[in-house]
Design a protein around this motif. Structure first.
Motif, PDB file in Angstrom:
ATOM      1  N   LEU A  24      -4.771   6.919  -9.046  1.00 34.42           N
ATOM      2  CA  LEU A  24      -5.553   6.941  -7.816  1.00 34.42           C
ATOM      3  C   LEU A  24      -5.704   8.386  -7.352  1.00 34.42           C
ATOM      4  O   LEU A  24      -6.799   8.846  -7.053  1.00 34.42           O
ATOM      5  N   PHE A  25      -4.582   9.117  -7.347  1.00 35.56           N
ATOM      6  CA  PHE A  25      -4.643  10.488  -6.838  1.00 35.56           C
ATOM      7  C   PHE A  25      -5.431  11.400  -7.765  1.00 35.56           C
ATOM      8  O   PHE A  25      -6.366  12.077  -7.338  1.00 35.56           O
ATOM      9  N   ILE A  53      -7.045   0.381  -5.765  1.00 36.12           N
ATOM     10  CA  ILE A  53      -5.875  -0.429  -6.082  1.00 36.12           C
ATOM     11  C   ILE A  53      -6.304  -1.776  -6.624  1.00 36.12           C
ATOM     12  O   ILE A  53      -5.762  -2.274  -7.607  1.00 36.12           O
ATOM     13  N   MET A  98       1.726   2.781  -3.145  1.00 38.38           N
ATOM     14  CA  MET A  98       0.723   3.565  -3.857  1.00 38.38           C
ATOM     15  C   MET A  98       0.881   5.057  -3.563  1.00 38.38           C
ATOM     16  O   MET A  98       0.503   5.884  -4.356  1.00 38.38           O
ATOM     17  N   TYR A  99       1.401   5.320  -2.368  1.00 35.25           N
ATOM     18  CA  TYR A  99       1.585   6.717  -1.996  1.00 35.25           C
ATOM     19  C   TYR A  99       3.019   7.107  -2.317  1.00 35.25           C
ATOM     20  O   TYR A  99       3.824   7.393  -1.447  1.00 35.25           O
ATOM     21  N   LYS A 117      -9.481   5.377   3.969  1.00 35.45           N
ATOM     22  CA  LYS A 117      -8.424   4.688   3.229  1.00 35.45           C
ATOM     23  C   LYS A 117      -8.962   3.546   2.389  1.00 35.45           C
ATOM     24  O   LYS A 117      -8.333   3.147   1.415  1.00 35.45           O
ATOM     25  N   ILE A 167       0.841  -1.200   0.000  1.00 36.45           N
ATOM     26  CA  ILE A 167       0.000   0.000   0.000  1.00 36.45           C
ATOM     27  C   ILE A 167       0.875   1.248   0.000  1.00 36.45           C
ATOM     28  O   ILE A 167       0.620   2.194  -0.728  1.00 36.45           O
ATOM     29  N   LEU A 217       4.957  11.809  -5.901  1.00 40.11           N
ATOM     30  CA  LEU A 217       3.934  12.841  -5.783  1.00 40.11           C
ATOM     31  C   LEU A 217       4.435  14.033  -4.965  1.00 40.11           C
ATOM     32  O   LEU A 217       3.886  15.122  -5.021  1.00 40.11           O
ATOM     33  N   CYS A 276      -5.791   0.558 -10.228  1.00 39.27           N
ATOM     34  CA  CYS A 276      -5.337   1.926 -10.364  1.00 39.27           C
ATOM     35  C   CYS A 276      -3.893   2.052  -9.902  1.00 39.27           C
ATOM     36  O   CYS A 276      -3.517   1.474  -8.885  1.00 39.27           O
ATOM     37  N   ASP A 328      -8.956   4.074  -1.256  1.00 36.35           N
ATOM     38  CA  ASP A 328      -7.690   3.844  -1.958  1.00 36.35           C
ATOM     39  C   ASP A 328      -7.539   2.364  -2.279  1.00 36.35           C
ATOM     40  O   ASP A 328      -7.161   1.980  -3.378  1.00 36.35           O
ATOM     41  N   GLU A 329      -7.861   1.531  -1.245  1.00 38.58           N
ATOM     42  CA  GLU A 329      -7.661   0.092  -1.418  1.00 38.58           C
ATOM     43  C   GLU A 329      -8.550  -0.448  -2.526  1.00 38.58           C
ATOM     44  O   GLU A 329      -8.116  -1.251  -3.351  1.00 38.58           O
TER      45      GLU A 329
END
Lengths: 286, 288
Positions: B194-195, B185, A6-7, B178, A3, A11, B189, B181-182
């Protein structure tokens, strides 16, 4: 872990690049250039000379004293007046929205405009403030022309302009205090004054801390208001560190100006960090 | 019975009358302190030069507001118009950049956990306290040949506004679950998609707060254009006002017409968005 991917740090790159290049990098370099005499292209290492100059020249030294007075006076007044205003404006007043707008609007007006307006209002012979004082038989002083008074006059105008932020922060804090506390207090026979001391004040602590820190940081860095109202004068009597930084820059003393920047940085660090730590520790104890 | 009733009513009336007096007193005191300076600016902006030189709060005998404004706008080859244009360009572009880079950074700073992200986060927050280093910033701008240019002043404005914008964004993003987001994913994505396609559009309410607060801040800024955007062609609104102060030292009506003109944009924002402005400022400050 997957996870976190993903961040992605990518960015962060645009913000980091702009902030790093145009804010952090100059800040770091100021520690170097403060030790030099330079003209943006060539520099010469002169050690502590700039700093010694700051502490030896009385016209520079006065900036420290003034900055200190200015920051603590304005922060203190904003806390006290902001609390009084907030208590009034959370009471059952029909006009509270109107008054809140009145108090808050100056926050949004440009500092230069406020400075100009007040330098006229504070005019020694024809200004409105002294005219009103004259009506009640008082002889108003030369607010901005008296070297012993100028910095305090500017500080009061700063409070006039900035107390609105403190007030709305306090109001937000007070609105979040559960009504039950006051009801219980009233049932126990407590009066309103006690309620302020034993409920409102302790539970507004986070808001008070925020206002103290914000006001101190703002006060230590103030430049535009003093520049618009007195230009640091009469003489150097109302100079702040930030106005000295500008004057030295204008005069072409880039090293000296940068040393002033470093000193201002250190002043903020030495004053604000310990207070921040102290205030936050107390909050945990509660 | 009836007399008791009468007494109670009288008492009530007396109480409400005291209340009315107290309330009126409060309104008068606050108006005197916070409204009179603005009233003073407005009436003097409407007067002729000799009448304004008396610096009184009396009602104008002759209304010259439009002429005064015209004269102020036309002074020095329409300098104020140019300044309005320049300030608007700087404000709008800085905010557009801030919206994108600030929200991206806020998203990662809020979502990622770990020691290194905390250090990065506090480095950004330190920008709220540290005073910008003036001459070294000019030195950096010179290296990129950006000193006295629009890109230069805009990048500096963005850099100093990033910390507060990040606070606003992280605060808001914390309220977005959150799980979203999951789910994205699982749907395949990537991080950027995603953002930009899911999170960014959800940030509308906080985008508007960021826009309004920064608009007021950047439009009203005097210090940074003074240092990083000097030059006659580079006039900005606040700088022009400051320069006019010496030019109009005898024509107070023109100086106040100028003050009035540049106070109009923030006043309009205040009328429309006052709740949002107050909420944004209190939220940001308490967390900071």
């Amino acid at each position: 872990m997957k996870i976190n991917k993903m961040y992605s740090y990518s960015l962060l790159i645009p913000a980091g690049l702009i902030y790093g290049l145009f804010f952090l990098y100059p800040t770091i370099m100021s520690f170097f250039f403060g030790f030099t005499r330079w003209n943006l292209t060539d520099w010469e290492w002169i050690g502590l000379e700039n700093y010694i100059m700051f502490f030896e020249e009385s016209s520079l030294m006065i900036g420290f004293k003034n900055t200190f007075i200015f920051a603590f006076l304005t922060a203190g007044l904003k806390v006290v007046l902001g609390l009084i205003f907030a208590v009034l404006l959370t009471a059952k007043l029909r006009t509270k929205r109107f008054i809140r707008s009145l108090v808050f609007f100056p926050v949004l007006v440009s500092t230069i405009a406020v400075g100009i307006a007040f330098s006229v209002l504070l005019h020694p012979s024809e200004g409105l403030v002294n005219t009103v004082l004259g009506l009640i038989g008082l002889n108003g002083p030369d607010w901005l022309g008296n070297p012993n008074l100028a910095i305090y006059s500017v500080a009061f105008v700063d409070v006039w302009k900035g107390v609105g932020i403190a007030t709305v922060i306090f109001i937000a804090g007070m609105m979040s205090i559960p009504v039950d506390y006051y009801e219980a207090h009233q049932m126990d026979g407590g009066n309103k004054f006690n309620a302020f001391w034993h409920i409102t004040l302790p539970l507004s602590r986070p808001a008070i801390n925020a206002v103290i820190i914000l006001a101190l940081i703002g006060g230590l860095r103030t430049f535009d208001l003093v520049w618009a109202m007195t230009g640091g004068g009469p003489g150097f009597s109302s100079d702040l560190i930030a106005s000295i930084i500008y004057k030295q820059y204008q005069a072409g003393f880039y090293g000296l100006s940068t040393a002033g920047n470093v000193l201002l940085f250190l002043m903020v660090a030495v004053i604000v960090f310990p207070i921040f730590k102290y205030l936050n520790r107390k909050e945990v104890d509660l | 019975m009836s007399t008791q009733h009468e007494i109670m009513r009288k008492e009530k009336r007396k109480k409400s009358r005291i209340r009315l007096i107290v309330e009126s007193l409060i309104v008068i005191v606050f108006s005197a302190i916070f409204l009179v300076p603005f009233y003073f600016i407005i009436v003097n902006a409407m007067k002729t030069s000799p009448e304004a030189s008396k610096l009184s709060i009396s009602w104008p005998t002759e209304f010259r507001i439009l002429e005064n404004m015209q004269e102020v706008l036309a002074a020095r080859d329409n300098m104020l118009l140019l300044a309005f244009f320049n300030s608007t360009v700087i404000t709008v572009i800085s905010i557009l950049i801030l919206l994108v880079v600030g929200s991206m950074a806020g998203f990662v700073l809020q979502r990622r956990k770990g020691k290194s992200i905390n250090i990065i986060g506090s480095t950004f927050l330190a920008g709220l306290m540290i005073p910008p280093a003036v001459v070294p910033t000019i030195w950096v701008l010179e290296q990129f040949q950006l000193f006295k240019t629009f890109p230069g002043i805009i990048l500096v404005m963005v850099a100093i506004s990033i910390p507060f914008s990040i606070i606003l964004y992280t605060g808001f993003i914390a309220t977005i679950p959150k799980e979203l987001d999951e789910a994205a994913i699982i749907d395949g994505c990537g991080g950027f998609r995603l953002f930009f396609s899911i999170i960014f559009p959800m940030l509308k309410p906080i985008h508007s707060t960021v826009i309004i607060l920064n608009a007021v801040q950047i439009f009203n800024d005097f210090v940074h254009p003074l240092y990083f955007f000097p030059g006659a062609d580079n006039a900005t609104v606040q700088l022009t006002l400051y320069n006019f102060m010496s030019m109009y030292s005898t024509d107070w009506n023109l100086l106040f017409a100028n003050v009035l003109l540049i106070t109009i944009p923030p006043f309009i924002l205040f009328l429309i968005f006052s709740e949002k402005i107050v909420a944004g400022m209190t939220a940001g400050s308490v967390k900071g």
